[in-house]
Design a protein around this motif. Structure first.
Motif, PDB file in Angstrom:
ATOM      1  N   GLU A 126       4.698  -4.817  19.565  1.00 31.91           N
ATOM      2  CA  GLU A 126       3.324  -4.348  19.730  1.00 31.91           C
ATOM      3  C   GLU A 126       3.158  -2.907  19.245  1.00 31.91           C
ATOM      4  N   ASP A 127       4.214  -2.098  19.392  1.00 32.34           N
ATOM      5  CA  ASP A 127       4.146  -0.718  18.900  1.00 32.34           C
ATOM      6  C   ASP A 127       4.206  -0.672  17.371  1.00 32.34           C
ATOM      7  N   LEU A 128       4.973  -1.570  16.770  1.00 33.24           N
ATOM      8  CA  LEU A 128       4.984  -1.642  15.311  1.00 33.24           C
ATOM      9  C   LEU A 128       3.596  -2.014  14.797  1.00 33.24           C
ATOM     10  N   SER A 129       2.939  -2.935  15.461  1.00 34.83           N
ATOM     11  CA  SER A 129       1.586  -3.315  15.063  1.00 34.83           C
ATOM     12  C   SER A 129       0.633  -2.130  15.152  1.00 34.83           C
ATOM     13  N   ARG A 130       0.721  -1.368  16.244  1.00 36.62           N
ATOM     14  CA  ARG A 130      -0.123  -0.175  16.398  1.00 36.62           C
ATOM     15  C   ARG A 130       0.214   0.872  15.343  1.00 36.62           C
ATOM     16  N   PHE A 131       1.496   1.047  15.075  1.00 36.31           N
ATOM     17  CA  PHE A 131       1.925   1.999  14.047  1.00 36.31           C
ATOM     18  C   PHE A 131       1.349   1.626  12.688  1.00 36.31           C
ATOM     19  N   LEU A 132       1.433   0.354  12.325  1.00 37.69           N
ATOM     20  CA  LEU A 132       0.963  -0.071  11.012  1.00 37.69           C
ATOM     21  C   LEU A 132      -0.557  -0.003  10.912  1.00 37.69           C
ATOM     22  N   ASP A 133      -1.247  -0.268  12.005  1.00 33.61           N
ATOM     23  CA  ASP A 133      -2.711  -0.116  11.998  1.00 33.61           C
ATOM     24  C   ASP A 133      -3.094   1.339  11.722  1.00 33.61           C
ATOM     25  N   ALA A 134      -2.408   2.264  12.404  1.00 34.81           N
ATOM     26  CA  ALA A 134      -2.683   3.690  12.189  1.00 34.81           C
ATOM     27  C   ALA A 134      -2.291   4.112  10.779  1.00 34.81           C
ATOM     28  N   LEU A 135      -1.172   3.592  10.287  1.00 34.62           N
ATOM     29  CA  LEU A 135      -0.732   3.924   8.938  1.00 34.62           C
ATOM     30  C   LEU A 135      -1.762   3.466   7.913  1.00 34.62           C
ATOM     31  N   ALA A 136      -2.263   2.248   8.070  1.00 34.28           N
ATOM     32  CA  ALA A 136      -3.243   1.721   7.116  1.00 34.28           C
ATOM     33  C   ALA A 136      -4.482   2.609   7.034  1.00 34.28           C
ATOM     34  N   ARG A 137      -4.888   3.160   8.177  1.00 33.56           N
ATOM     35  CA  ARG A 137      -6.056   4.046   8.186  1.00 33.56           C
ATOM     36  C   ARG A 137      -5.756   5.399   7.546  1.00 33.56           C
ATOM     37  N   SER A 138      -4.474   5.722   7.404  1.00 29.75           N
ATOM     38  CA  SER A 138      -4.075   7.041   6.899  1.00 29.75           C
ATOM     39  C   SER A 138      -3.719   7.041   5.422  1.00 29.75           C
ATOM     40  N   LEU A 139      -3.758   5.885   4.775  1.00 28.25           N
ATOM     41  CA  LEU A 139      -3.344   5.784   3.382  1.00 28.25           C
ATOM     42  C   LEU A 139      -4.529   5.919   2.440  1.00 28.25           C
ATOM     43  N   ARG A 140      -4.322   6.671   1.374  1.00 28.63           N
ATOM     44  CA  ARG A 140      -5.318   6.740   0.315  1.00 28.63           C
ATOM     45  C   ARG A 140      -5.317   5.434  -0.484  1.00 28.63           C
ATOM     46  N   PRO A 141      -6.418   5.114  -1.149  1.00 32.85           N
ATOM     47  CA  PRO A 141      -6.387   3.983  -2.092  1.00 32.85           C
ATOM     48  C   PRO A 141      -5.309   4.202  -3.147  1.00 32.85           C
ATOM     49  N   GLY A 142      -4.532   3.168  -3.411  1.00 34.46           N
ATOM     50  CA  GLY A 142      -3.465   3.268  -4.388  1.00 34.46           C
ATOM     51  C   GLY A 142      -2.187   3.898  -3.880  1.00 34.46           C
ATOM     52  N   ALA A 143      -2.097   4.158  -2.577  1.00 31.31           N
ATOM     53  CA  ALA A 143      -0.897   4.790  -2.007  1.00 31.31           C
ATOM     54  C   ALA A 143       0.303   3.857  -2.092  1.00 31.31           C
ATOM     55  N   GLU A 144       1.492   4.460  -2.117  1.00 33.80           N
ATOM     56  CA  GLU A 144       2.735   3.705  -2.071  1.00 33.80           C
ATOM     57  C   GLU A 144       3.341   3.767  -0.674  1.00 33.80           C
ATOM     58  N   VAL A 145       3.966   2.655  -0.280  1.00 32.75           N
ATOM     59  CA  VAL A 145       4.706   2.574   0.978  1.00 32.75           C
ATOM     60  C   VAL A 145       6.113   2.109   0.643  1.00 32.75           C
ATOM     61  N   VAL A 146       7.109   2.843   1.136  1.00 35.13           N
ATOM     62  CA  VAL A 146       8.512   2.498   0.911  1.00 35.13           C
ATOM     63  C   VAL A 146       9.185   2.334   2.269  1.00 35.13           C
ATOM     64  N   ALA A 147       9.942   1.252   2.408  1.00 29.57           N
ATOM     65  CA  ALA A 147      10.667   1.004   3.661  1.00 29.57           C
ATOM     66  C   ALA A 147      12.135   0.750   3.353  1.00 29.57           C
ATOM     67  N   CYS A 148      13.017   1.336   4.157  1.00 26.78           N
ATOM     68  CA  CYS A 148      14.453   1.163   3.978  1.00 26.78           C
ATOM     69  C   CYS A 148      15.107   1.134   5.356  1.00 26.78           C
ATOM     70  N   HIS A 149      15.824   0.040   5.669  1.00 25.48           N
ATOM     71  CA  HIS A 149      16.432  -0.103   6.993  1.00 25.48           C
ATOM     72  C   HIS A 149      17.781  -0.813   6.895  1.00 25.48           C
ATOM     73  N   TRP A 150      18.686  -0.384   7.757  1.00 25.01           N
ATOM     74  CA  TRP A 150      19.989  -1.035   7.896  1.00 25.01           C
ATOM     75  C   TRP A 150      19.788  -2.442   8.427  1.00 25.01           C
ATOM     76  N   ARG A 151      20.633  -3.372   8.000  1.00 22.63           N
ATOM     77  CA  ARG A 151      20.472  -4.773   8.389  1.00 22.63           C
ATOM     78  C   ARG A 151      21.426  -5.204   9.500  1.00 22.63           C
ATOM     79  N   GLY A 152      22.410  -4.356   9.827  1.00 22.32           N
ATOM     80  CA  GLY A 152      23.373  -4.723  10.851  1.00 22.32           C
ATOM     81  C   GLY A 152      22.796  -4.632  12.252  1.00 22.32           C
ATOM     82  N   ASP A 153      23.516  -5.195  13.199  1.00 23.18           N
ATOM     83  CA  ASP A 153      23.074  -5.170  14.594  1.00 23.18           C
ATOM     84  C   ASP A 153      23.582  -3.900  15.277  1.00 23.18           C
TER      85      ASP A 153
END
Length: 209
Positions: A126-153
């Motif tokens: 639920e916090d990721l959903s809230r984070f992404l909603d806020a992020l979407a409102r903060s992005l300019r048109p044509g903005a880039e989003v980059v995500a990088c995360h470790w896959r291990g447990d």
């Protein structure tokens, strides 16, 4: 101080560079791959949640007019601010914020780059959903989003890396730019829809007759 914030504060107080971001080749190589994924030479305003002590922040500042770097650890932010000051790079703000509860002020439609690195899997769904909603409102048109995360447990993980990246990819208007997967980590980038006419999409600057 809540439990999560206290955990990271203890971690940073126990030692500098607790994840070996400067010492380990794996981390240095991953950082170079992430930076190479950025499709533009320059950006106006970047957003980096979970900035830690600023290893990636300093590199982003070399390619961005402004950077808004955020972490919930007071110690991490103090070290990040000290490194920024020593670097002499202008336009970087390092802020202590607990995201998504305390979003940086005055950022609506402000970012043309967001770098979400080793951050998303610490959030509840639920916090990721809230984070992404806020992020979407903060992005300019044509903005880039980059995500990088470790896959291990690991014990602090709340979401799978694939789930985090798939949630980002579902943001309205984003289209895939690049994807790189290894056993240890996943790296993806997207770009938002650009303005239809005269909106500053930098591709127009290099168009041929």
């Amino acid at each position: 101080m809540d439990t999560v914030a206290a955990h990271f504060e203890r971690l940073y107080r126990s030692r500098e560079d607790p994840w070996g971001l400067r010492a380990h080749w794996y981390e240095r190589r991953k950082r170079e791959l992430l930076l190479a994924t950025l499709s533009r030479d320059r950006y106006a305003h970047a957003f980096e949640p979970g900035c830690g002590e600023g290893d990636l922040t300093l590199r982003l500042a070399q390619r961005c007019d402004r950077v808004c770097a955020v972490d919930l650890s007071h110690t991490a932010i103090l070290r990040c601010q000290a490194r920024i000051a020593a670097s002499g790079l202008p336009g970087v703000r390092a802020l202590k914020r607990d995201l998504p509860a305390r979003w940086p002020a005055r950022t609506e439609r402000g970012f043309d780059l967001a770098v979400i690195s080793e951050f998303g899997y610490y959030l509840r769904r639920e916090d990721l959903s809230r984070f992404l909603d806020a992020l979407a409102r903060s992005l300019r048109p044509g903005a880039e989003v980059v995500a990088c995360h470790w896959r291990g447990d690991f014990s602090d993980r709340l979401l799978a890396t694939d789930a985090v990246h798939e949630a980002i990819g579902r943001l309205p208007g984003l289209r895939p730019l690049a994807s790189h997967r290894e056993t240890e980590f996943r790296l993806d980038s997207w770009r938002g829809e650009a303005p239809q006419e005269g909106g500053g999409d930098d591709r127009n600057l290099h168009s041929r007759p």
